[in-house]
Design a protein around this motif. Structure first.
Motif, PDB file in Angstrom:
ATOM      1  N   PHE A  78      -8.657  26.620   5.589  1.00  0.00           N
ATOM      2  CA  PHE A  78      -9.816  26.502   4.707  1.00  0.00           C
ATOM      3  C   PHE A  78     -10.642  25.249   4.966  1.00  0.00           C
ATOM      4  N   GLY A  79     -10.137  24.341   5.792  1.00  0.00           N
ATOM      5  CA  GLY A  79     -10.888  23.133   6.113  1.00  0.00           C
ATOM      6  C   GLY A  79     -11.360  22.409   4.859  1.00  0.00           C
ATOM      7  N   ALA A  80     -12.633  22.052   4.844  1.00  0.00           N
ATOM      8  CA  ALA A  80     -13.207  21.279   3.736  1.00  0.00           C
ATOM      9  C   ALA A  80     -13.382  22.098   2.462  1.00  0.00           C
ATOM     10  N   LYS A  81     -13.132  23.384   2.511  1.00  0.00           N
ATOM     11  CA  LYS A  81     -13.296  24.230   1.325  1.00  0.00           C
ATOM     12  C   LYS A  81     -12.075  24.207   0.406  1.00  0.00           C
ATOM     13  N   MET A  82     -11.003  23.513   0.836  1.00  0.00           N
ATOM     14  CA  MET A  82      -9.796  23.425   0.015  1.00  0.00           C
ATOM     15  C   MET A  82      -9.287  21.995   0.050  1.00  0.00           C
ATOM     16  N   GLU A  83      -8.936  21.494  -1.124  1.00  0.00           N
ATOM     17  CA  GLU A  83      -8.386  20.151  -1.247  1.00  0.00           C
ATOM     18  C   GLU A  83      -7.059  20.222  -1.996  1.00  0.00           C
ATOM     19  N   VAL A  84      -6.051  19.533  -1.459  1.00  0.00           N
ATOM     20  CA  VAL A  84      -4.771  19.429  -2.160  1.00  0.00           C
ATOM     21  C   VAL A  84      -4.931  18.364  -3.244  1.00  0.00           C
ATOM     22  N   ILE A  85      -4.699  18.764  -4.477  1.00  0.00           N
ATOM     23  CA  ILE A  85      -4.743  17.834  -5.600  1.00  0.00           C
ATOM     24  C   ILE A  85      -3.349  17.254  -5.852  1.00  0.00           C
ATOM     25  N   GLU A  86      -2.358  18.106  -5.820  1.00  0.00           N
ATOM     26  CA  GLU A  86      -0.979  17.648  -5.945  1.00  0.00           C
ATOM     27  C   GLU A  86      -0.050  18.636  -5.261  1.00  0.00           C
ATOM     28  N   PRO A  87       1.117  18.198  -4.840  1.00  0.00           N
ATOM     29  CA  PRO A  87       1.712  16.882  -5.010  1.00  0.00           C
ATOM     30  C   PRO A  87       1.114  15.875  -4.027  1.00  0.00           C
ATOM     31  N   GLU A  88       1.254  14.620  -4.344  1.00  0.00           N
ATOM     32  CA  GLU A  88       0.698  13.556  -3.514  1.00  0.00           C
ATOM     33  C   GLU A  88       1.285  13.583  -2.103  1.00  0.00           C
ATOM     34  N   SER A  89       2.554  13.933  -1.969  1.00  0.00           N
ATOM     35  CA  SER A  89       3.169  13.977  -0.631  1.00  0.00           C
ATOM     36  C   SER A  89       2.484  15.016   0.253  1.00  0.00           C
ATOM     37  N   LEU A  90       2.155  16.172  -0.293  1.00  0.00           N
ATOM     38  CA  LEU A  90       1.451  17.208   0.473  1.00  0.00           C
ATOM     39  C   LEU A  90       0.036  16.743   0.796  1.00  0.00           C
ATOM     40  N   ARG A  91      -0.614  16.112  -0.164  1.00  0.00           N
ATOM     41  CA  ARG A  91      -1.968  15.581   0.067  1.00  0.00           C
ATOM     42  C   ARG A  91      -1.956  14.597   1.238  1.00  0.00           C
ATOM     43  N   GLN A  92      -0.976  13.685   1.247  1.00  0.00           N
ATOM     44  CA  GLN A  92      -0.889  12.690   2.324  1.00  0.00           C
ATOM     45  C   GLN A  92      -0.578  13.355   3.661  1.00  0.00           C
ATOM     46  N   ASP A  93       0.279  14.383   3.665  1.00  0.00           N
ATOM     47  CA  ASP A  93       0.560  15.124   4.901  1.00  0.00           C
ATOM     48  C   ASP A  93      -0.721  15.743   5.458  1.00  0.00           C
ATOM     49  N   MET A  94      -1.535  16.331   4.582  1.00  0.00           N
ATOM     50  CA  MET A  94      -2.777  16.963   5.029  1.00  0.00           C
ATOM     51  C   MET A  94      -3.762  15.922   5.559  1.00  0.00           C
ATOM     52  N   ILE A  95      -3.849  14.771   4.913  1.00  0.00           N
ATOM     53  CA  ILE A  95      -4.722  13.695   5.393  1.00  0.00           C
ATOM     54  C   ILE A  95      -4.302  13.282   6.800  1.00  0.00           C
ATOM     55  N   THR A  96      -2.998  13.120   7.008  1.00  0.00           N
ATOM     56  CA  THR A  96      -2.484  12.740   8.335  1.00  0.00           C
ATOM     57  C   THR A  96      -2.838  13.800   9.373  1.00  0.00           C
ATOM     58  N   GLN A  97      -2.665  15.070   9.029  1.00  0.00           N
ATOM     59  CA  GLN A  97      -2.968  16.148   9.971  1.00  0.00           C
ATOM     60  C   GLN A  97      -4.460  16.215  10.296  1.00  0.00           C
ATOM     61  N   TYR A  98      -5.304  16.058   9.290  1.00  0.00           N
ATOM     62  CA  TYR A  98      -6.755  16.085   9.542  1.00  0.00           C
ATOM     63  C   TYR A  98      -7.204  14.878  10.363  1.00  0.00           C
ATOM     64  N   ARG A  99      -6.628  13.716  10.109  1.00  0.00           N
ATOM     65  CA  ARG A  99      -6.983  12.531  10.919  1.00  0.00           C
ATOM     66  C   ARG A  99      -6.569  12.719  12.376  1.00  0.00           C
ATOM     67  N   ALA A 100      -5.400  13.302  12.601  1.00  0.00           N
ATOM     68  CA  ALA A 100      -4.952  13.559  13.961  1.00  0.00           C
ATOM     69  C   ALA A 100      -5.873  14.538  14.659  1.00  0.00           C
ATOM     70  N   ALA A 101      -6.305  15.568  13.931  1.00  0.00           N
ATOM     71  CA  ALA A 101      -7.233  16.542  14.516  1.00  0.00           C
ATOM     72  C   ALA A 101      -8.573  15.886  14.839  1.00  0.00           C
ATOM     73  N   LEU A 102      -9.078  15.056  13.936  1.00  0.00           N
ATOM     74  CA  LEU A 102     -10.344  14.366  14.158  1.00  0.00           C
ATOM     75  C   LEU A 102     -10.259  13.432  15.369  1.00  0.00           C
ATOM     76  N   ALA A 103      -9.118  12.755  15.539  1.00  0.00           N
ATOM     77  CA  ALA A 103      -8.933  11.843  16.664  1.00  0.00           C
ATOM     78  C   ALA A 103      -9.075  12.559  18.000  1.00  0.00           C
ATOM     79  N   THR A 104      -8.732  13.832  18.036  1.00  0.00           N
ATOM     80  CA  THR A 104      -8.869  14.616  19.262  1.00  0.00           C
ATOM     81  C   THR A 104     -10.328  14.710  19.695  1.00  0.00           C
ATOM     82  N   TYR A 105     -11.237  14.701  18.741  1.00  0.00           N
ATOM     83  CA  TYR A 105     -12.664  14.891  19.021  1.00  0.00           C
ATOM     84  C   TYR A 105     -13.424  13.581  19.142  1.00  0.00           C
ATOM     85  N   GLU A 106     -12.773  12.466  18.882  1.00  0.00           N
ATOM     86  CA  GLU A 106     -13.477  11.173  18.958  1.00  0.00           C
ATOM     87  C   GLU A 106     -13.382  10.578  20.344  1.00  0.00           C
TER      88      GLU A 106
END
Length: 106
Positions: A78-106
């Motif tokens: 769902f990309g930017a159309k879905m945000e994890v609100i809780e639990p915080e651990s899942l939210r942080q996992d998703m942030i890490t995964q999205y940052r890693a994906a973004l780093a591929t394109y930088e």
């Protein structure tokens, strides 16, 4: 071979897909953009707790499901159309995964 007492309904209860986990279910709250809400609301959700329209205009889906790699993959579709609100651990996992994906394109 499957055990003789195998019950697929019980085995797959509260599972998002086929991934097996011995983890207990966690309360997961997802904020879904209104443009993606109709697609997600058509589905029957394992571990379904509730749908709630938030004052920010997004639909909040609450589930009780294990935190499996399959859940992560589904959220990423769902990309930017879905945000994890809780639990915080899942939210942080998703942030890490999205940052890693973004780093591929930088």
């Amino acid at each position: 071979a499957l055990p003789q007492d195998f019950n697929p309904r019980k085995y797959y209860a509260n599972k998002l897909g086929l991934w097996h986990s011995n983890q207990p279910a966690s309360r997961v709250v997802l904020a879904i953009d209104k443009s993606a809400a109709s697609v997600t609301k058509e589905r029957q959700w394992p571990g379904f707790v509730e749908w709630c329209l938030n004052k920010d205009g997004r639909w909040y889906l609450t589930l009780d499901v294990p935190l499996t790699p399959e859940l992560h993959t589904w959220i990423r579709t769902f990309g930017a159309k879905m945000e994890v609100i809780e639990p915080e651990s899942l939210r942080q996992d998703m942030i890490t995964q999205y940052r890693a994906a973004l780093a591929t394109y930088e």
